[in-house]
Write a protein that holds these residues in place. Structure first.
Motif, PDB file in Angstrom:
ATOM      1  N   GLY A 245      -0.655   4.545   5.554  1.00 46.49           N
ATOM      2  CA  GLY A 245      -1.101   4.436   4.168  1.00 46.49           C
ATOM      3  C   GLY A 245      -2.382   5.231   3.940  1.00 46.49           C
TER       4      GLY A 245
ATOM      5  N   ILE B  65       1.605   4.386  -3.014  1.00 49.36           N
ATOM      6  CA  ILE B  65       1.438   5.822  -2.778  1.00 49.36           C
ATOM      7  C   ILE B  65       2.748   6.568  -3.046  1.00 49.36           C
ATOM      8  N   VAL B  66       3.824   5.996  -2.532  1.00 46.54           N
ATOM      9  CA  VAL B  66       5.142   6.618  -2.727  1.00 46.54           C
ATOM     10  C   VAL B  66       5.462   6.735  -4.204  1.00 46.54           C
TER      11      VAL B  66
ATOM     12  N   SER C 218       3.371  13.882   7.110  1.00 46.21           N
ATOM     13  CA  SER C 218       2.671  13.670   5.852  1.00 46.21           C
ATOM     14  C   SER C 218       3.715  13.285   4.804  1.00 46.21           C
ATOM     15  N   LEU C 219       3.242  12.706   3.715  1.00 52.52           N
ATOM     16  CA  LEU C 219       4.189  12.304   2.675  1.00 52.52           C
ATOM     17  C   LEU C 219       4.874  13.537   2.083  1.00 52.52           C
ATOM     18  N   ASP C 220       4.126  14.641   2.033  1.00 52.25           N
ATOM     19  CA  ASP C 220       4.729  15.887   1.543  1.00 52.25           C
ATOM     20  C   ASP C 220       5.907  16.309   2.421  1.00 52.25           C
ATOM     21  N   ASP C 221       5.721  16.209   3.737  1.00 55.68           N
ATOM     22  CA  ASP C 221       6.821  16.547   4.661  1.00 55.68           C
ATOM     23  C   ASP C 221       8.028  15.673   4.381  1.00 55.68           C
ATOM     24  N   ILE C 222       7.774  14.378   4.197  1.00 52.58           N
ATOM     25  CA  ILE C 222       8.873  13.450   3.973  1.00 52.58           C
ATOM     26  C   ILE C 222       9.588  13.796   2.671  1.00 52.58           C
TER      27      ILE C 222
ATOM     28  N   GLU D 195      -4.442  15.361  -6.014  1.00 52.44           N
ATOM     29  CA  GLU D 195      -3.454  14.622  -6.791  1.00 52.44           C
ATOM     30  C   GLU D 195      -3.989  13.334  -7.374  1.00 52.44           C
TER      31      GLU D 195
ATOM     32  N   LYS E  68       3.406   6.905  -6.744  1.00 45.41           N
ATOM     33  CA  LYS E  68       2.593   7.929  -7.383  1.00 45.41           C
ATOM     34  C   LYS E  68       3.142   9.321  -7.070  1.00 45.41           C
ATOM     35  N   LYS E  69       3.430   9.550  -5.808  1.00 49.99           N
ATOM     36  CA  LYS E  69       3.895  10.859  -5.367  1.00 49.99           C
ATOM     37  C   LYS E  69       5.213  11.239  -6.010  1.00 49.99           C
TER      38      LYS E  69
ATOM     39  N   LYS F 239      -3.512   7.708   5.780  1.00 49.74           N
ATOM     40  CA  LYS F 239      -3.205   9.137   5.958  1.00 49.74           C
ATOM     41  C   LYS F 239      -2.662   9.730   4.662  1.00 49.74           C
ATOM     42  N   TRP F 240      -1.646   9.074   4.106  1.00 50.38           N
ATOM     43  CA  TRP F 240      -1.003   9.617   2.908  1.00 50.38           C
ATOM     44  C   TRP F 240      -1.963   9.657   1.719  1.00 50.38           C
ATOM     45  N   THR F 241      -2.757   8.591   1.585  1.00 53.20           N
ATOM     46  CA  THR F 241      -3.682   8.532   0.441  1.00 53.20           C
ATOM     47  C   THR F 241      -4.742   9.622   0.544  1.00 53.20           C
TER      48      THR F 241
ATOM     49  N   LYS G  51       9.151  25.396   9.545  1.00 56.11           N
ATOM     50  CA  LYS G  51       7.825  25.570   8.928  1.00 56.11           C
ATOM     51  C   LYS G  51       7.062  26.718   9.553  1.00 56.11           C
TER      52      LYS G  51
ATOM     53  N   PHE H 282       0.836  -1.194   0.000  1.00 50.00           N
ATOM     54  CA  PHE H 282       0.000   0.000   0.000  1.00 50.00           C
ATOM     55  C   PHE H 282       0.878   1.254   0.000  1.00 50.00           C
ATOM     56  N   LEU H 283       1.804   1.330   0.952  1.00 48.58           N
ATOM     57  CA  LEU H 283       2.662   2.503   1.052  1.00 48.58           C
ATOM     58  C   LEU H 283       3.508   2.653  -0.202  1.00 48.58           C
TER      59      LEU H 283
ATOM     60  N   ASN I 206      -4.565  12.380   2.053  1.00 45.29           N
ATOM     61  CA  ASN I 206      -3.901  13.655   1.786  1.00 45.29           C
ATOM     62  C   ASN I 206      -3.805  13.931   0.295  1.00 45.29           C
ATOM     63  N   MET I 207      -3.483  12.890  -0.447  1.00 39.94           N
ATOM     64  CA  MET I 207      -3.355  13.069  -1.892  1.00 39.94           C
ATOM     65  C   MET I 207      -4.711  13.402  -2.514  1.00 39.94           C
TER      66      MET I 207
END
Lengths: 129, 368
Positions: free
Chosen positions: B160, A22-23, A114-118, B172, A25-26, B162-164, B238, A18-19, B166-167
């Motif tokens: 997973g 997402i990674v 968040s993935l954006d932060d990462i 996105e 795609k991002k 959370k990230w999804t 930030k 799953f992760l 968010n997108m």
């Protein structure tokens, strides 16, 4: 900040499907050259014949742990200059210390960021090189 | 093993002295039965710290012959089996501590040991109590590990999600309607709450840690502080917060570094979380007699006056902080650990202006 990963070669080691999706795609949206593998062995095999700009490494992996992989990377002549970002799901001080000790550039906790932060932190690390 | 005794048969006519002597003898024997057969180890020492009595329970633990009247080897065996020197704990009792209680990990077994001073009119005695708590301890540890494991397992799918989500919210994964955005937002918040619950589970494990033995080291407090400020860099940048660390000369402190790190992690985390954009956090440490006082000042939301008394209570979160993520266990833990070091924690706060948290730590260990 959005173009900062443009054209950079990223090796991402993440065993969760799953992760991983997402990674992918991002990072592809950020136009970086992403290679995603699910085990440490695959990562080391890839690094044998390929160059990358940065390695993002999960700690808990099937087979070799992220720490073991980090050790290998930092002891290989042609790899030790490549920055490594460690990802974890736990906020344990002993993990962070180990990561720093073994030479990781950053240690990030997945569930709280968040993935954006990462992604920002990865870009930041790359630009400090 | 019970010592038997025969009740004295009293002849028809005896003097009062005879009756009291035989009564005393009976009482003495009864008390000895209790002392010798208790399900708790006891060692009685006289005022020169010589062993007068060691009961069956402790002799079994120390592998000493139960029938033997020779108590000269008891303390030596005590040191060997429990890995501690009883004199280290008996000596301070003379000066200012009446009772000291600790848990000791002796290889595969865990013992709960108390040392106490029992003054009487003409003299004083020392008492050492020992209980084998291996079983409940192992159970407790297994439970803690299980909770940590579950919390960890939950976090991957939660991340997973959370990230999804968010997108989705960032558009996105295609355009979404305002109505869809509304629902997905709620879904995101709900998921964040689940992540917080796993934080709580993991932090409750840290509470258990705060109960167990402390391991002391000489530490430079700024090393811990600098390291933590580094970790919080992203959030600090930030929010464009300025962090000032006032580096006075401060001696090394005898503290448990992992636990004190948890304390500062909590306080600095809070300072960053509750400080508004472009705010300032000032960290100061200076020596003060036999202690070091560290303060963390923020220009944040502050704590409402009517809630200041409750802030160190378990699970308590002030009303103006409900929207900020956090578990509420943090300050409770902070207080526990600092007091476990023989130190003090207190604060000053004005709503919408900011707060200062103070920690005083003794230079040398005082853990009781």
């Amino acid at each position: 900040m959005s173009n900062e990963l443009n054209g950079k070669r990223v090796l991402w080691v993440e065993d969760d499907e799953f992760l991983g999706t997402i990674v992918e795609k991002k990072l592809l949206a950020k136009q970086c050259i992403l290679t995603h593998v699910t085990t440490g062995e695959q990562a080391l095999k890839y690094l044998d014949t390929n160059l990358v700009d940065i390695i993002v490494l999960d700690i808990v992996l099937p087979g070799m742990s992220g720490f073991e992989i980090l050790k290998h990377i930092k002891s290989a002549e042609k790899l030790k200059e490549v920055p490594v970002v460690l990802l974890s799901n736990l906020n344990r001080p002993e993990d962070m210390e180990m990561g720093v000790k073994l030479g990781a550039e950053r240690f990030l906790v997945k569930a709280t960021l968040s993935l954006d932060d990462i992604v920002d932190q990865i870009a930041d690390t790359l630009h400090k090189q | 093993m019970f010592r038997t005794f025969k009740k004295h048969s009293t002849p028809a006519q005896t003097s009062n002295t005879d009756i009291s002597a035989s009564q005393l003898q009976t009482e003495k024997e009864e008390l000895e039965i209790i002392a010798m057969n208790m399900e708790e180890g006891v060692i009685l020492l006289d005022n020169t710290k010589n062993v007068i009595l060691a009961n069956r329970y402790i002799k079994e633990i120390l592998n000493i012959d139960i029938e033997s009247k020779d108590n000269s080897q008891v303390l030596k065996k005590f040191s060997e089996v429990l890995n501690i020197n009883p004199q280290d704990y008996l000596a301070p009792l003379d000066k200012f501590v009446r009772v000291t209680k600790k848990e000791f990990d002796a290889g595969r077994k865990v013992y709960d040991v108390s040392f106490s001073l029992a003054p009487s009119e003409s003299t004083q005695h020392y008492l050492i109590w020992v209980r084998d708590i291996t079983q409940p301890k192992l159970l407790e540890r297994a439970k803690t590990e299980f909770i940590a494991l579950i919390a960890h397992q939950l976090r991957t799918p939660l991340t997973g999600t959370k990230w999804t989500l968010n997108m989705f919210l960032d558009g996105e994964i295609g355009e979404i309607t305002p109505e869809q955005k509304g629902f997905i937002s709620k879904l995101y918040d709900s998921n964040e709450r689940l992540i917080l619950i796993t934080n709580d589970l993991l932090e409750s494990q840290k509470l258990d840690l705060a109960d167990t033995q402390y391991s002391f080291n000489s530490v430079q407090i700024f090393d811990i502080i600098d390291n933590l400020v580094g970790e919080l860099k992203t959030n600090i940048q930030k929010k464009h917060i300025t962090v000032n660390v006032l580096r006075n000369t401060v001696p090394m402190l005898e503290i448990d570094p992992d636990k004190i790190r948890l304390v500062f992690q909590n306080l600095l985390d809070n300072a960053v979380k509750y400080t508004m954009e472009e705010g300032t956090i000032t960290i100061d440490a200076h020596p003060d007699n036999e202690q070091v006082v560290i303060s963390i000042t923020d220009t944040g939301v502050g704590i409402p006056k009517d809630q200041q008394a409750d802030i160190f209570n378990r699970f308590y979160r002030a009303s103006n902080a409900q929207h900020i993520t956090g578990s509420g266990l943090g300050l409770f833990l902070v207080k526990k650990i600092i007091e476990g070091h023989g130190g003090k924690v207190w604060f000053e706060s004005v709503e919408s202006k900011g707060s200062t948290f103070y920690i005083a730590l003794p230079l040398h260990r005082k853990h009781t």
